[in-house]
Design a protein around this motif. Structure first.
Motif, PDB file in Angstrom:
ATOM      1  N   HIS A 152       7.064  -7.136   4.353  1.00 38.18           N
ATOM      2  CA  HIS A 152       6.202  -6.792   3.226  1.00 38.18           C
ATOM      3  C   HIS A 152       5.451  -7.993   2.662  1.00 38.18           C
ATOM      4  O   HIS A 152       4.366  -7.826   2.090  1.00 38.18           O
ATOM      5  N   VAL A 153       5.974  -9.206   2.829  1.00 40.33           N
ATOM      6  CA  VAL A 153       5.194 -10.364   2.361  1.00 40.33           C
ATOM      7  C   VAL A 153       3.933 -10.526   3.214  1.00 40.33           C
ATOM      8  O   VAL A 153       2.989 -11.211   2.810  1.00 40.33           O
ATOM      9  N   HIS A 154       3.915  -9.878   4.362  1.00 43.41           N
ATOM     10  CA  HIS A 154       2.712  -9.844   5.182  1.00 43.41           C
ATOM     11  C   HIS A 154       1.910  -8.558   4.946  1.00 43.41           C
ATOM     12  O   HIS A 154       0.697  -8.596   4.761  1.00 43.41           O
ATOM     13  N   LEU A 155       2.586  -7.421   4.989  1.00 45.36           N
ATOM     14  CA  LEU A 155       1.870  -6.150   4.997  1.00 45.36           C
ATOM     15  C   LEU A 155       1.202  -5.822   3.672  1.00 45.36           C
ATOM     16  O   LEU A 155       0.131  -5.206   3.653  1.00 45.36           O
ATOM     17  N   LEU A 156       1.810  -6.199   2.556  1.00 47.30           N
ATOM     18  CA  LEU A 156       1.179  -5.912   1.268  1.00 47.30           C
ATOM     19  C   LEU A 156      -0.158  -6.647   1.117  1.00 47.30           C
ATOM     20  O   LEU A 156      -1.179  -6.018   0.805  1.00 47.30           O
ATOM     21  N   PRO A 157      -0.206  -7.960   1.358  1.00 52.20           N
ATOM     22  CA  PRO A 157      -1.517  -8.623   1.264  1.00 52.20           C
ATOM     23  C   PRO A 157      -2.479  -8.227   2.385  1.00 52.20           C
ATOM     24  O   PRO A 157      -3.698  -8.195   2.176  1.00 52.20           O
ATOM     25  N   LEU A 158      -1.952  -7.917   3.577  1.00 50.06           N
ATOM     26  CA  LEU A 158      -2.824  -7.464   4.659  1.00 50.06           C
ATOM     27  C   LEU A 158      -3.451  -6.119   4.304  1.00 50.06           C
ATOM     28  O   LEU A 158      -4.638  -5.878   4.567  1.00 50.06           O
ATOM     29  N   HIS A 159      -2.670  -5.240   3.712  1.00 50.20           N
ATOM     30  CA  HIS A 159      -3.157  -3.938   3.265  1.00 50.20           C
ATOM     31  C   HIS A 159      -4.338  -4.126   2.304  1.00 50.20           C
ATOM     32  O   HIS A 159      -5.391  -3.485   2.441  1.00 50.20           O
ATOM     33  N   HIS A 160      -4.175  -5.027   1.340  1.00 46.54           N
ATOM     34  CA  HIS A 160      -5.240  -5.291   0.374  1.00 46.54           C
ATOM     35  C   HIS A 160      -6.459  -5.904   1.067  1.00 46.54           C
ATOM     36  O   HIS A 160      -7.604  -5.514   0.781  1.00 46.54           O
TER      37      HIS A 160
END
Length: 268
Positions: A152-160
Motif C-alpha cells: 500500500h505504500v506503493h499502490l496508494l500513491p500510484l493510484h493517485h
C-alpha cells in the motif's frame, strides 16, 4: 493455521530474494549496488517514489511516458485503457515481490518507494532494482499487516498518480490491484504445489484472503478455492484494446460495444 507466523528460513533475509525469484520473473528483481560510482539513474532507472509524485496537478514524466508507450504498443489511443494496464502491471510486480517471501519465510521485504528503482523500458525482472541493503519488516504488524503495508505504500500513491495522469475510475484501479494480487497468488500457488510446498501455498492463500477483506481491496472481488479462482467486480478495460477481450476474472459477463463513447466504464 496461523498465517501470521509461518516458520522462518534459517538462512536469513539475504537469501530470500533468490528463492522467491525461482517462482518466476515477476517475483524477482535486480539487487545489489551498481558497479563503480554510477547510480541506477545512469542506466535509466527512476525511484518509484519519484514516479508516484504529482506536481501542479500533473503526473511525473516517467509515468506519463509509460502510459504513452503502453498505449502505442497496444495500438489504443484511449489513455485510460493504457493507464489501467500500467497500474495493473506495476501492482502485479509489487504484490509478487512481497507475497512470496511472506509465505515462504514469514518475512516481508521493506521495499520503500524511494529505495526501489524502476526502468519502464525493461522487462521483469530487470525493470525493478533494489540497490541498497535487503531489509525486512519487524514483527509488530504481523505478516499480513506487513504485506499490506509494503504494497500500500506503493499502490496508494500510484493510484493517485494514475488518476492524475488521466481520468480513470478509482474503483476500477482497486479492482486491478485485487486482480493482480490474485494473479500473483495463482502463479505462486502452482509453483508451491509442484514442489511439495503445500504449506506455503496455504499460507499465501490465507494472506490473500485477509488482504481482500482489508481496505482498499474490500469488495473488489471474490476468491474461491478448490480450484483456486478469483472473480473481480470491475473490468480492466482490456477488451477495448484492438484484438483484446475479457480477462478470465472479469466482472463483465459479455464484451460491451466498443464504439467511441459507448464503451463500458469498467466499474461492473
Amino acid at each position: 493455521m496461523d498465517h501470521q507466523n509461518p516458520s522462518a528460513d534459517d538462512r536469513g533475509p539475504a537469501a530470500e530474494p533468490c528463492e522467491s525469484a525461482a517462482v518466476g520473473p515477476f517475483f524477482a528483481l535486480r539487487t545489489g549496488a551498481p558497479a563503480g560510482d554510477s547510480g541506477p539513474s545512469a542506466e535509466g532507472y527512476v525511484p518509484l517514489g519519484a514516479v508516484y509524485r504529482t506536481e501542479g496537478g500533473r503526473a511525473a514524466p516517467a509515468l506519463l511516458a509509460r502510459i504513452d508507450t503502453v498505449g502505442t504498443t497496444l495500438r489504443t489511443d484511449e489513455r485510460r485503457v493504457a493507464a489501467s494496464l500500467v497500474f495493473q502491471g506495476l501492482a502485479a510486480r509489487l504484490w509478487s515481490l512481497a507475497l512470496a517471501p511472506a509465505a515462504l519465510h514469514g518475512r516481508v521485504p521493506d521495499l520503500r518507494p524511494d529505495a526501489l528503482w524502476w526502468n519502464p523500458a525493461r522487462m521483469a525482472p530487470d525493470d525493478l532494482w533494489h540497490p541498497g541493503p535487503w531489509r525486512t519488516h519487524g514483527e509488530p504488524a504481523g505478516v499480513a499487516g506487513q504485506l499490506a503495508h509494503t504494497a500500500h505504500v506503493h499502490l496508494l500513491p500510484l493510484h493517485h498518480a494514475v488518476r492524475t495522469a488521466c481520468p480513470v475510475s478509482g474503483r476500477l484501479l482497486w479492482g486491478n490491484a485485487a486482480s493482480a494480487l490474485a494473479g500473483s497468488l495463482r502463479v505462486f500457488h502452482d509453483w508451491c504445489r509442484a514442489r511439495g510446498r503445500g504449506d506455503a501455498a496455504d499460507r499465501a492463500t490465507a494472506l490473500v484472503h485477509t488482504l481482500l477483506r482489508t481496505p482498499p481491496l474490500t469488495g473488489t472481488g471474490t476468491l474461491t478455492t478448490a480450484p483456486l479462482a478469483f472473480r473481480r467486480r470491475t473490468c480492466c478495460l482490456y477488451y477495448r484494446v484492438p484484438g483484446g477481450g475479457l480477462c478470465g476474472d472479469c466482472g463483465l459477463s459479455r464484451t460491451p460495444r466498443t464504439e467511441r463513447g459507448a464503451g463500458h466504464s469498467g466499474e461492473g
